[in-house]
Design a protein around this motif. Structure first.
Motif, PDB file in Angstrom:
ATOM      1  N   ALA A   1      17.512   7.991  27.990  1.00 38.88           N
ATOM      2  CA  ALA A   1      17.733   6.965  29.057  1.00 38.88           C
ATOM      3  C   ALA A   1      16.426   6.389  29.376  1.00 38.88           C
ATOM      4  N   ALA A   2      15.311   6.711  29.011  1.00 43.12           N
ATOM      5  CA  ALA A   2      14.029   5.917  29.463  1.00 43.12           C
ATOM      6  C   ALA A   2      13.304   5.352  28.429  1.00 43.12           C
ATOM      7  N   LEU A   3      14.005   5.354  27.288  1.00 42.08           N
ATOM      8  CA  LEU A   3      13.584   4.586  25.985  1.00 42.08           C
ATOM      9  C   LEU A   3      14.099   3.252  25.902  1.00 42.08           C
ATOM     10  N   LEU A   4      13.532   2.569  26.803  1.00 41.05           N
ATOM     11  CA  LEU A   4      14.139   0.878  26.666  1.00 41.05           C
ATOM     12  C   LEU A   4      13.708   0.236  25.427  1.00 41.05           C
ATOM     13  N   ALA A   5      12.729   0.557  25.125  1.00 33.35           N
ATOM     14  CA  ALA A   5      12.237  -0.135  23.724  1.00 33.35           C
ATOM     15  C   ALA A   5      12.860   0.153  22.221  1.00 33.35           C
ATOM     16  N   LEU A   6      13.565   1.322  22.530  1.00 34.27           N
ATOM     17  CA  LEU A   6      13.850   2.058  21.110  1.00 34.27           C
ATOM     18  C   LEU A   6      14.772   1.032  20.238  1.00 34.27           C
ATOM     19  N   ARG A   7      14.317   0.879  19.056  1.00 30.15           N
ATOM     20  CA  ARG A   7      15.212   0.114  18.267  1.00 30.15           C
ATOM     21  C   ARG A   7      15.893   0.915  17.137  1.00 30.15           C
ATOM     22  N   ARG A   8      15.126   1.803  16.459  1.00 32.49           N
ATOM     23  CA  ARG A   8      15.784   2.900  15.218  1.00 32.49           C
ATOM     24  C   ARG A   8      15.708   4.146  15.933  1.00 32.49           C
ATOM     25  N   LEU A   9      16.807   4.811  15.536  1.00 29.95           N
ATOM     26  CA  LEU A   9      17.230   6.149  15.856  1.00 29.95           C
ATOM     27  C   LEU A   9      17.817   6.895  14.715  1.00 29.95           C
ATOM     28  N   ASP A  10      17.553   8.011  14.401  1.00 30.67           N
ATOM     29  CA  ASP A  10      17.510   8.662  13.228  1.00 30.67           C
ATOM     30  C   ASP A  10      18.092  10.128  13.692  1.00 30.67           C
ATOM     31  N   LEU A  11      19.576  10.459  13.576  1.00 31.91           N
ATOM     32  CA  LEU A  11      20.243  11.554  13.884  1.00 31.91           C
ATOM     33  C   LEU A  11      20.948  12.487  12.661  1.00 31.91           C
ATOM     34  N   GLY A  12      20.364  11.701  11.260  1.00 34.92           N
ATOM     35  CA  GLY A  12      21.099  12.182  10.258  1.00 34.92           C
ATOM     36  C   GLY A  12      20.865  13.569   9.927  1.00 34.92           C
ATOM     37  N   SER A  13      21.619  14.442   9.222  1.00 37.10           N
ATOM     38  CA  SER A  13      21.528  15.658   8.742  1.00 37.10           C
ATOM     39  C   SER A  13      21.634  16.508   9.733  1.00 37.10           C
ATOM     40  N   SER A  14      22.364  16.314  10.876  1.00 37.29           N
ATOM     41  CA  SER A  14      22.616  17.162  12.288  1.00 37.29           C
ATOM     42  C   SER A  14      23.877  17.763  12.256  1.00 37.29           C
ATOM     43  N   SER A  15      24.175  18.552  13.142  1.00 32.15           N
ATOM     44  CA  SER A  15      25.406  19.067  13.161  1.00 32.15           C
ATOM     45  C   SER A  15      26.306  18.457  14.598  1.00 32.15           C
TER      46      SER A  15
END
Length: 351
Positions: free
Chosen positions: A159-173
């Motif tokens: 919620a507070a990451l207003l500048a986020l451009r890249r998010l990696d959630l790979g190899s998760s469950s």
């Protein structure tokens, strides 16, 4: 100040110091002040205490790689004395504790944080969530949480990451996106969900992806997709947009008749949608209909009673009179049986 620590390799021209696989148990105290890129990996660092890096000695340090150590704890203030830090890699560490105040009270200008395979412990995941929600890393543009076996993300993590451009959630469950909210990072451009446990994105559950207007790259490969009515919305979204990375390779794993068929080639006729799939909605509709029917039956019953009120009243009076006559007969027989004179007469056969 310009010397190089004995177990490390330094390049002043590249402004880089490498201490790779040197069995270090602590951060070298005599790091050269010119360093911008510092690698301390493959060692035996167990913890980063407050002030782990020499205060005011590393004013230009921008990239810090601490991957592949044995770090279990990053304490409050451990990274607070690095004013120029932009990239931090803590991947492949068995973290148990990461203090929300690790970057100090005023936060950090950090832009990239890599925690790949470092959040296996649920407690440290909550600590990271608290740190991100506090706004200490408000400038973060890249966050790597891959290979952590995440079943779900803590509420409000992004919620507070207003500048986020890249998010990696790979190899998760992750089995769905119901608990993933992208309300904060509205400018997210790259999202990796590949090599996970996504098999079903039920109709409507892919809505968070629709609220990412800046999304340009979406990785969803190597997930076992179940191709039934629940995948209808996802297929439509993939066909309409160009965000899906290698979306031509996404294929069905179940049912058998759809095995190997790519999602982009699925038509409505291929899906067995004869039966409703939204069971809670169907049950709710059924309960409402049942309530209406019961109410109608009750109203009709009351109307019949009202229209036949005189006949019902007469019928009730007849029942009352019949019961009264019956009870009087019982009472008369009781009085005869209770009188001893009448009893003796009834027992004398000559009378």
């Amino acid at each position: 100040p310009g010397s190089c620590p004995v177990p490390c390799e330094c390049s002043e021209a590249a402004k880089t110091v490498k201490c790779v696989s040197k069995n270090l148990t602590a951060v070298p105290p005599n790091l050269p002040s010119y360093v911008r890129n510092l690698f301390i990996s493959g060692s035996r660092l167990g913890r980063l205490p407050p002030g782990a890096f020499p205060a005011r000695r590393l004013p230009d340090l921008r990239a810090l790689n601490l991957s592949g150590n044995h770090l279990r704890a990053v304490e409050a203030g451990a990274l607070a004395t690095l004013p120029a830090l932009r990239q931090l890699d803590l991947s492949a560490n068995p973290l148990v504790s990461l203090s929300p105040q690790a970057f100090g009270e005023e936060g950090s200008p950090l832009e990239e944080l890599v925690l790949r395979g470092a959040l296996r412990d649920h407690g440290v995941l909550l600590s990271v969530a608290a740190m991100l929600q506090s706004g200490a890393l408000r400038n973060l543009s890249r966050l790597d949480l891959a290979d952590n076996g995440l079943l779900l993300l803590p509420s409000g993590l992004l919620a507070a990451l207003l500048a986020l451009r890249r998010l990696d959630l790979g190899s998760s469950s992750l089995v769905g996106l119901q608990n993933v909210s992208f309300q904060g990072p509205g400018q997210l451009q790259s999202l990796n969900l590949s090599e996970g446990s996504l098999g079903v994105l039920r109709n409507g559950s892919s809505a968070p992806l629709h609220r990412l207007p800046a999304l340009r790259r979406l990785g969803m490969a190597h997930n076992t997709w179940v191709c039934d009515c629940t995948v209808e919305d996802l297929v439509a979204w993939l066909k309409e947009g160009d965000q899906g990375e290698s979306k031509e390779t996404l294929s069905c794993a179940y049912p058998d008749k759809m095995l190997g068929k790519t999602l982009l080639k699925i038509n409505g006729s291929d899906l067995n949608c004869s039966e409703p799939v939204d069971l809670p909605s169907q049950l709710q509709t059924s309960y409402v209909f049942l309530g209406i029917v019961l109410a109608l039956i009750g109203a009709i019953f009351l109307l019949v009673l009202y229209l036949n009120r005189k006949g019902i009243k007469k019928w009730m009076h007849n029942i009352r009179d019949a019961c009264r006559d019956h009870m009087e007969g019982y009472h008369y027989r009781y009085e005869i049986n209770a009188d001893p004179r009448l009893t003796n007469l009834s027992s004398n056969s000559d009378v």
